[in-house]
Design an enzyme around this catalytic site. Structure first.
Site, PDB file in Angstrom:
ATOM      1  N   GLU A  82       0.849  -1.203   0.000  1.00 49.91           N
ATOM      2  CA  GLU A  82       0.000   0.000   0.000  1.00 49.91           C
ATOM      3  C   GLU A  82       0.878   1.244   0.000  1.00 49.91           C
ATOM      4  O   GLU A  82       1.685   1.449   0.915  1.00 49.91           O
ATOM      5  CB  GLU A  82      -0.924  -0.024   1.230  1.00 49.91           C
ATOM      6  CG  GLU A  82      -1.986   1.052   1.165  1.00 49.91           C
ATOM      7  CD  GLU A  82      -3.001   0.940   2.314  1.00 49.91           C
ATOM      8  OE1 GLU A  82      -3.328  -0.184   2.739  1.00 49.91           O
ATOM      9  OE2 GLU A  82      -3.448   2.002   2.773  1.00 49.91           O
ATOM     10  N   LYS A 276      -7.019  -1.759  11.440  1.00 47.16           N
ATOM     11  CA  LYS A 276      -6.378  -2.071  10.145  1.00 47.16           C
ATOM     12  C   LYS A 276      -5.229  -1.092   9.899  1.00 47.16           C
ATOM     13  O   LYS A 276      -4.159  -1.465   9.421  1.00 47.16           O
ATOM     14  CB  LYS A 276      -7.416  -2.010   9.022  1.00 47.16           C
ATOM     15  CG  LYS A 276      -6.947  -2.576   7.690  1.00 47.16           C
ATOM     16  CD  LYS A 276      -6.238  -1.573   6.815  1.00 47.16           C
ATOM     17  CE  LYS A 276      -5.877  -2.154   5.462  1.00 47.16           C
ATOM     18  NZ  LYS A 276      -5.116  -1.226   4.625  1.00 47.16           N
ATOM     19  N   ASP A 292       5.699 -14.516  11.377  1.00 41.06           N
ATOM     20  CA  ASP A 292       4.432 -15.094  10.926  1.00 41.06           C
ATOM     21  C   ASP A 292       3.309 -14.073  11.114  1.00 41.06           C
ATOM     22  O   ASP A 292       2.765 -13.927  12.210  1.00 41.06           O
ATOM     23  CB  ASP A 292       4.174 -16.368  11.757  1.00 41.06           C
ATOM     24  CG  ASP A 292       2.924 -17.100  11.351  1.00 41.06           C
ATOM     25  OD1 ASP A 292       2.066 -16.505  10.680  1.00 41.06           O
ATOM     26  OD2 ASP A 292       2.801 -18.289  11.726  1.00 41.06           O
ATOM     27  N   HIS A 389      -3.420   9.928   0.022  1.00 43.89           N
ATOM     28  CA  HIS A 389      -3.429   8.542  -0.422  1.00 43.89           C
ATOM     29  C   HIS A 389      -3.406   8.457  -1.945  1.00 43.89           C
ATOM     30  O   HIS A 389      -2.596   7.751  -2.538  1.00 43.89           O
ATOM     31  CB  HIS A 389      -4.707   7.894   0.131  1.00 43.89           C
ATOM     32  CG  HIS A 389      -4.740   6.421  -0.003  1.00 43.89           C
ATOM     33  ND1 HIS A 389      -4.052   5.602   0.839  1.00 43.89           N
ATOM     34  CD2 HIS A 389      -5.375   5.622  -0.895  1.00 43.89           C
ATOM     35  CE1 HIS A 389      -4.268   4.358   0.483  1.00 43.89           C
ATOM     36  NE2 HIS A 389      -5.069   4.342  -0.573  1.00 43.89           N
TER      37      HIS A 389
HETATM   38  C1  MEV Z   1      -6.016   2.405   5.063  1.00 43.99           C
HETATM   39  O1  MEV Z   1      -5.090   1.420   4.705  1.00 43.99           O
HETATM   40  C2  MEV Z   1      -6.027   2.551   6.561  1.00 43.99           C
HETATM   41  C3  MEV Z   1      -7.073   3.508   7.107  1.00 43.99           C
HETATM   42  O2  MEV Z   1      -8.374   3.122   6.650  1.00 43.99           O
HETATM   43  C4  MEV Z   1      -6.992   3.425   8.602  1.00 43.99           C
HETATM   44  C5  MEV Z   1      -8.059   4.217   9.333  1.00 43.99           C
HETATM   45  O3  MEV Z   1      -9.157   4.417   8.793  1.00 43.99           O
HETATM   46  O4  MEV Z   1      -7.768   4.593  10.492  1.00 43.99           O
HETATM   47  C6  MEV Z   1      -6.851   4.910   6.620  1.00 43.99           C
END
Ligand code: MEV
Length: 434
Positions: A82, A276, A292, A389
């Protein structure tokens, strides 16, 4: 549908590729791509990692510099696809390095193994002979644990539990310390060695009466390691947060950030995405160091749901204008054994990190997780995520649309101050190509 393939694993790489292309009716050029991504010198190392290998799959190996963790500066290797993750980690690391850095505390490093067994005796009666059982499991594994004990690890304790909703089905939950290794093989070997002795002991002991014999169902480590736990915090005066505040004042930014974290604490849908963002950093370092990542994900995600409701792995406090942001996460990592010693890039990652101990690696990985999450939440509550992004994503879109170097230069200039999307970039290239 083609017929089932027999003996695929016994074919040479070339024959596997030929069969694949034939069965799937694929273009012969694909064979060249598979060939192209083989390593000219070290392929034998990669061939030993898995089965049925026909090529290698490249991912970027990047560095996020300026991670100040407990007064020690690290340059952290990250493997991730990413595009914004390494940039966000580096930016947050640089910011926190000027504001006290990351403070970490290893809470404990216990790992768990389970022997599941059926038995219709009284489980409480096992607790009354616990010292005999501990003695038994220590002596029967003496030859296996000797080196681990020399390194400060070994078997720590044993408990017995009946499985919820399952009468006569129990587990021996054995606690281990595995020093600098992740310890999966060590734990599993100990469990499989212990199980027959333990069943024998239960079946023959005069105090442990039952109608049926105790019988092992399975032995395996648990990837749930709530006692292999690290805490990592950043702390600063709220006013110091100004560089992240965008059009807001530092105090407004801190309040918005706090609300965003509290939403993640209280709402599972948001908590998953919030976490995430933490795993963007965690997984990238775990992967780079040959650990792992499935084990780390499974254990940490379960920990996030330990209250019964999935929640944020981070917590926030703002007191007396002091902003404190903390991540607490179980990380059962190793720095010796496994891929860490065989994969050339995992070895390189360990060198870059100055050959950390497992406890140091827990601290590094946690800091990367907190840095990425801090960057993500800071963007979300200010400019929104897409601006940064998609800008980083522009190169991927340009590559996907097979842009020439000239087209790329023109596109980068054109989209310098705009939010990009795939279709907008496509339209731009179509215009250029007319
Ligand atoms: C994207 O890889 C991760 C985000 O969605 C994390 C978040 O929303 O805090 C930007």
């Amino acid at each position: 549908m083609h017929s089932l393939i027999k003996g695929f694993s016994r074919l040479s790489r070339e024959d596997k590729v030929a069969l694949l292309l034939e069965q799937q009716e694929l273009a012969p050029q694909l064979a060249e791509s598979f060939q192209e991504f083989l390593h000219p010198v070290k392929q034998h190392l990669f061939n030993d990692i898995s089965e049925n290998i026909i090529s290698n799959y490249y991912l970027p190996f990047s560095i996020a510099p300026n991670f100040l963790i407990n007064d020690h500066l690290y340059m952290i290797p990250m493997v991730i696809e990413e595009s914004s993750v390494v940039a966000a980690a580096s930016k947050a690391a640089g910011f926190w390095a000027k504001n006290g850095g990351f403070s970490t505390r290893v809470i404990d490093t216990l790992k768990n193994g389970q022997i599941h067994f059926t038995w219709n005796g009284n489980i409480q009666s096992l607790a009354s002979v616990k010292h005999e059982i501990l003695e038994l499991i220590t002596t029967t594994t003496d030859h296996i644990t000797q080196k681990m004990r020399e390194r400060g690890g070994g078997i720590v304790d044993i408990e017995f539990k009946t499985i919820a909703n399952m009468l006569n089905t129990h587990q021996a939950l054995i606690k281990f310390k595995t020093a600098d290794s992740m310890g999966a093989n060590f734990i599993n070997t100990c469990l499989e060695t212990i199980a027959p002795h333990l069943m024998d002991f239960i079946n023959k002991h005069p105090q442990l009466k039952s109608e049926d014999k105790a019988t092992t169902i399975m032995c395996i480590l648990s990837n749930y390691t709530p006692q292999c736990l690290i805490e990592c915090s950043v702390r600063c005066d709220v006013e110091q947060l100004k560089p992240y505040a965008g059009n807001y004042s530092a105090i407004e930014f801190a309040d918005r950030f706090k609300t965003a974290v509290e939403i993640a604490v209280n709402d599972p849908y948001r908590a998953v995405t919030h976490n995430k963002g933490i795993f963007n950093g965690i997984d990238a370092v775990v992967l780079a160091t040959g650990n792992d990542f499935r084990a780390i994900e499974a254990g940490a995600q379960a920990y996030a749901a330990q209250s019964g409701t999935y929640s944020s792995l981070t917590t926030i406090e703002i007191n007396d204008k002091q902003f404190t942001y903390t991540l607490k996460v179980p990380l059962a990592l190793g720095t010796v054994g496994g891929l860490t010693n065989t994969h050339p890039m995992a070895k390189a990652a360990m060198q870059i990190l100055q050959q950390p101990t497992a406890e140091q690696l827990m601290q590094i990985v946690a800091a990367a997780g907190l840095a990425n999450n801090f960057g993500a939440v800071a963007s979300l509550v200010t400019s929104g995520i897409q601006k940064g992004h998609m800008k980083l994503h522009l190169s991927n879109v340009l590559n996907a649309l097979e842009a020439t170097e000239t087209e790329k230069t023109l596109a980068l200039k054109h989209f310098k101050d705009t939010v990009v999307s795939y279709s907008v970039v496509e339209q731009f290239l179509n215009q250029l190509r007319k």
